[in-house]
Design a protein around this motif. Structure first.
Motif, PDB file in Angstrom:
ATOM      1  N   ARG A 178      -6.305   0.055  -5.032  1.00  0.00           N
ATOM      2  CA  ARG A 178      -7.076  -0.904  -4.238  1.00  0.00           C
ATOM      3  C   ARG A 178      -6.951  -2.252  -4.936  1.00  0.00           C
ATOM      4  NH1 ARG A 178      -9.510   2.500  -0.863  1.00  0.00           N
ATOM      5  NH2 ARG A 178     -10.090   4.544  -1.638  1.00  0.00           N
ATOM      6  N   TYR A 227       3.631  -1.685  -7.109  1.00  0.00           N
ATOM      7  CA  TYR A 227       2.846  -2.095  -5.944  1.00  0.00           C
ATOM      8  C   TYR A 227       3.268  -3.449  -5.368  1.00  0.00           C
ATOM      9  CZ  TYR A 227      -0.077   1.913  -6.775  1.00  0.00           C
ATOM     10  OH  TYR A 227      -0.522   3.201  -6.930  1.00  0.00           O
ATOM     11  N   GLN A 256       0.867  -1.178   0.000  1.00  0.00           N
ATOM     12  CA  GLN A 256       0.000   0.000   0.000  1.00  0.00           C
ATOM     13  C   GLN A 256       0.908   1.234   0.000  1.00  0.00           C
ATOM     14  OE1 GLN A 256      -3.215  -0.523  -0.409  1.00  0.00           O
ATOM     15  NE2 GLN A 256      -3.576   1.639  -0.602  1.00  0.00           N
TER      16      GLN A 256
END
Length: 151
Positions: free
Chosen positions: A86, A67, A3
């Motif tokens: 997300r 990510y 995140q």
């Protein structure tokens, strides 16, 4: 998966600049199940709010790397909305809920704890090729859809 703060990819030299003024869905373009998800979104997203990137594209690869996602399996779609990424069930529920009624009723799934939702997501993701199969090439948008895809 890592995140990160909003728009962190903008300061990552390995991520090419892209239009992020609308939500972006990054998906496995070779997965028939995932491509079906995008076809569903294209059909029901009447306001054309989403843009799409295949995970196999250079930009998709760079975002997966940014990510900390596996760049070979693509077991999680990514929703990037207002610069925030997300993943897994959270990304999928949020994506479908933005389509409005009746799809926004999917928000009810949030009553399940995220670890439970994500286990279900992972079960489908790990078996998606067995469930629906795999294409030899990425999803090819129609001429009308091309403007909604980022190369």
């Amino acid at each position: 998966m890592t995140q990160r703060e909003a728009y962190s990819y903008r300061s990552d030299a390995s991520v090419p600049a892209f239009a992020d003024d609308r939500p972006v869905v990054v998906f496995d373009g070779e997965c028939i199940f995932c491509s079906g998800w995008v076809r569903f979104l294209l059909r029901h997203d009447r306001s054309a709010q989403y843009r799409y990137i295949t995970a196999q594209s250079p930009l998709g690869q760079a975002l997966y790397r940014h990510y900390g996602l596996d760049m070979r399996d693509f077991e999680s779609n990514i929703l990037i909305e207002n610069g925030v990424a997300r993943f897994k069930s959270d990304g999928s529920i949020r994506t479908i809920a933005r389509l409005g009624l009746p799809w926004s009723l999917m928000n009810i799934c949030r009553v399940l704890p995220a670890p439970v939702r994500d286990r279900l997501y992972d079960l489908v993701a790990k078996n998606r090729y067995r469930i629906a199969g795999r294409r030899q090439a990425c999803l090819v948008p129609t001429p009308e859809e091309r403007g909604r895809f980022i190369a």
